[in-house]
Design an enzyme around this catalytic site. Structure first.
Site, PDB file in Angstrom:
ATOM      1  CD  GLU A  45      26.445 -10.318 -52.983  1.00  0.00           C
ATOM      2  OE1 GLU A  45      25.770 -11.338 -52.766  1.00  0.00           O
ATOM      3  OE2 GLU A  45      27.666 -10.242 -52.756  1.00  0.00           O
ATOM      4  CD  GLU A 356      32.467 -16.419 -52.940  1.00  0.00           C
ATOM      5  OE1 GLU A 356      33.245 -15.517 -52.560  1.00  0.00           O
ATOM      6  OE2 GLU A 356      31.515 -16.834 -52.241  1.00  0.00           O
TER       7      GLU A 356
END
Length: 805
Positions: A45, A356
């Site tokens: 990320e 998520e």
């Protein structure tokens, strides 16, 4: 003050001296289930400048002049030159700004500081490119130099007559003749003129010599992990923040760099060029020998979402991305991939639907997730029936996330950011999972409490134990990836990260080396292990309260004032002044008040009394002066690795807590919502009676809690068999502060030779730093088995991987 009490780890393993050992029995004739061939991968990320200023090799910062609408950040004028951002007559439609430079005389110019310095390396050749238009008399010199601009390390020149009123790309190479860790890229003219510049790039040699590629030493550290898969592009980076335009939109990240608009990485606080775009992610996965795992946006971003009945454009975007990666060159997006230099398909086989996005609270980036999942899954499988589909489960707020839907899903992505204790305690977490599926992908996990400064050995060992548990259950846990990977030490928004770096150096934390050791020693068949420990201790019988301790006050990234009112000990208690109490922070005494004025985290000022008392009361007046947190009241202090504190207004001034640290590992004993007001005095009382702790603010009790012994100190073992090498791989983790010996009994097998790969350090809190890279690194040595196995010395705080031929 350095006074030790008997720590829990010492109690647990006190019997493990020369006369006692752990025995680990492995029956070579009983080979179990297959180890998942996809078990360990990596999760990338763009966080902490993981891309620009990190893995992406580009050395020019703000190369397209888009970082600030008002000023050319990271660029400075030299001499009488003037710099001005312009927004008309630009290079193309995606560029919003360019830099107009007026050269008023010989030597006028400008420079770029790079990402906290541009490393000039003797003999290294750099590729310079930029777009420019305008008129200039004389020459334009481009060179690497120090901050003063007088010492030239590498240079090239462009004749003024080369420039015109039409945007043109200029390219050259520069070879450095010296070393300098913080050089600048300079441009200077020998005559007058006015030029507009855009997309100024300086690229060093890259990993695998890829155009627009990766920083070699960082990419090589990823390669050394031998990841089976490469998950990208995040993380919260997938979702973005504020608007759907801030999400990762793959089509805006491909093609020539001058055709990429870049965007604000709002989640992590800086602008990204998208120099590492969709194509580069796929190319890097290929270069690492790993399968790409693409995480797609389901129409949800931080702060908003597209209604579920309107998400078809997001589905179309995903299908277009898959066509770019997997389609033939005769398809629209397959042809675009070929145009960008890769005719053969990249072959995405793994797709995660959302990041998520399946929290119980719909306000936490979660809206109608199961319906979104079904729509994406059905559309993808209709075109790519063999795609492995990964779904989201709750990523925080629970240790046991579940898939509460009848929708069919192959893999579930679990996330755990916890303490070393939690990971060690969950060694057998997956033993009881339903073998009927779905399978598990532990997509993000790391010790994020009690990890020290950048990541210590205790954190890594906790993670190693958890990984051993995943290996033992890899019939259900098919994949796992530590998170996050990278952090530039100059701007770290999230800690810890397993690879830290600056412009010239890179360090692996102990967690990085655990990941490398485990990934390179997986094996192919699970072996049953019977471990015999010559000790048994009931944690309930252990007293946590140290016999001798101190009290004090502290802060966490905040300024605060304190006035100590009283310290009352039980009758018969003894105390003595300490010659020099430990102090961290910047403290100033004004009468009876002491003030802490630095912005350090974890500052401490101890009372100058060291006492022995099973019961005591400590009263303090405290005031938050400035900052985002409240203040700390320290108690049961033994040393920097063993203490407790009452944390008032922690976690961004939203929580009160009692926190306990044993051998450097921190745990929350009790928590409750709470905040403190800036400028207001509070009366804090803390009463300790044995392991019981009672705290109050302004006479109102907020905690009545009991300290807990750490369960971290223990001994763990697991084993696999590697069919390719014919070796038995036995993993032994000693999380205690005491060394021991271990006997591996390998039944039904004649051992011939062996070796042990070991990670250990001076103590559990040992770390590597950017100045000291090798405090905790793996070592390897040969061992001499007998016919039935091998006996080894096992250091304290160690991971030991034994390979027996």
């Amino acid at each position: 003050m350095k006074v030790r009490t008997i720590a829990l780890s010492t109690l647990l393993l006190s019997s493990l001296g020369a006369s006692a050992q752990v025995t680990v029995d492995v029956d070579a004739a009983q080979k179990g289930k297959a180890v998942s061939p996809m078990l360990y991968g990596i999760f990338y990320e763009d966080i902490n400048h993981a891309a620009d200023g990190g893995l992406y090799a580009e050395l020019v910062r703000n190369r397209s002049f888009e970082d600030n609408d008002k000023a050319p950040e990271h660029w400075k004028a030299k001499g009488n030159a003037s710099l001005q951002l312009i927004s008309k007559g630009l290079l193309n439609k995606v560029q919003g700004k360019a830099l107009e430079v007026t050269f008023n005389g010989d030597g006028d110019g400008f420079n770029n500081e790079g990402y906290w310095g541009i490393p000039a390396v003797q003999g290294r050749t750099y590729k310079l490119s930029f777009w420019a238009k305008g008129k200039l008399k004389g020459k334009l010199k481009a060179y690497l130099s120090c901050g003063c601009g007088t010492k030239v390390f590498a240079s090239t020149e462009f004749e003024g007559k080369q420039f015109s009123n039409k945007w043109t790309k200029y390219e050259a190479t520069l070879t450095s003749k010296t070393n300098h860790p913080k050089a600048l890229l300079w441009f200077a003219a020998t005559g007058k003129g006015k030029l507009a510049f855009d997309v100024v790039s300086l690229m060093p040699p890259t990993f695998n010599n890829r155009e627009n590629g990766m920083r070699p030493e960082l990419a090589s550290m990823l390669y050394d992990l031998h990841p089976k898969f490469f998950r990208f592009p995040g993380g919260c980076f997938v979702e973005g923040q504020q608007s759907p335009d801030n999400a990762f939109r793959w089509e805006r990240t491909i093609g020539p760099i001058e055709e990429r608009p870049g965007h604000w990485n709002v989640n992590w606080g800086y602008r990204t060029t998208d120099g590492i775009g969709f194509h580069e992610y796929l190319q890097l996965a290929e270069d690492l020998g790993s399968k790409p795992l693409y995480v797609v946006n389901v129409g949800i971003w931080h702060g908003g979402f597209t209604p579920v009945d309107s998400i078809q454009p997001w589905i179309d975007e995903t299908l277009n991305a898959l066509e770019y990666a997997n389609g033939p060159v005769t398809s629209k997006y397959g042809a675009l991939r070929a145009k960008n230099g890769h005719p053969a398909p990249f072959n995405i086989e793994y797709l995660e639907i959302g990041n998520e996005n399946n929290q119980p609270n719909p306000r936490e980036q979660s809206d109608n997730y199961y319906k979104r999942f079904q729509l994406f899954r059905d559309a993808v499988l209709a075109k790519y029936p063999n795609m492995h589909i990964i779904g989201n489960v709750a990523s925080w707020g629970t240790d046991d996330p579940t898939w509460d839907s009848d929708e069919k899903v192959e893999l579930l992505d679990e996330h755990y950011y916890r303490t070393p204790n939690w990971f060690a305690d969950n060694f057998r977490k997956y033993d009881t999972y339903n073998r009927q599926g779905p399978d598990i992908y532990v997509g993000e996990y790391a010790v994020t409490q009690g990890f020290g400064n950048v990541g210590n050995l205790n954190a890594a060992l906790g993670e190693a134990v958890y990984m051993m548990g995943m290996e033992n259950n890899s019939d259900i846990v098919k994949m796992a990836s530590y998170a996050p990977i990278f952090a530039n030490v100059n701007e770290t928004r999230w800690r810890p990260d397993m690879i830290q770096f600056n412009a010239t150096r890179a360090l692996g934390t102990p967690s990085y080396y655990v990941q490398r050791m485990m990934a390179n020693n997986v094996g192919t068949r699970i072996m049953a292990v019977t471990q015999n420990n010559p000790y048994k201790v009931n944690p309930d019988d252990i007293k946590v309260k140290p016999a001798t301790c101190a009290v004090g006050v502290g802060t966490w990234g905040t300024n605060a004032s304190f006035e100590e009112k009283a310290l009352t000990l039980e009758e018969g208690a003894t105390s003595q002044p300490v010659a020099k109490a430990e102090v961290k922070g910047t403290w100033k005494k004004e009468g009876n008040v002491v003030k802490q004025t630095s912005w350090e985290e974890g500052t401490v000022l101890l009372n100058n009394k060291l006492f022995t008392s099973d019961e005591y009361t400590y009263k303090v007046r405290a005031r938050k002066d400035k900052g985002h947190e409240g203040f700390l009241v320290v108690f049961n202090y033994v040393d920097e690795d063993n203490y407790c504190w009452l944390n008032l207004g922690g976690w961004g001034n939203g929580q009160h807590a009692i926190e306990q640290v044993i051998d450097g590992s921190k745990a929350q004993i009790a928590m409750t919502p709470g905040r403190v007001e800036e400028g207001r005095w509070y009366d804090v009382e803390l009463h300790v009676k044995g392991d019981s702790v009672y705290t109050s603010i302004d006479g109102k009790q907020i905690f009545a809690a009991k300290l807990k012994p750490s369960t971290f100190a223990n001994f763990f073992s697991s084993a696999t068999y590697d069919e390719a090498s014919g070796e038995y791989i036995v993993k032994l983790v000693n999380t205690s502060t005491e060394a021991t010996t271990a006997r591996i009994n390998l039944k039904n097998h004649k051992s011939s030779k062996g070796r042990v790969i070991r990670l250990t350090g001076e103590k559990g809190t040992s770390e590597n730093t950017i100045e000291q890279l090798t405090n905790v690194v793996p070592t390897e040595e040969q061992v001499s088995p007998d016919a039935d196995g091998v006996t080894l010395d096992i250091p304290a705080n160690s991971l030991n991987i034994v390979r027996i031929k």
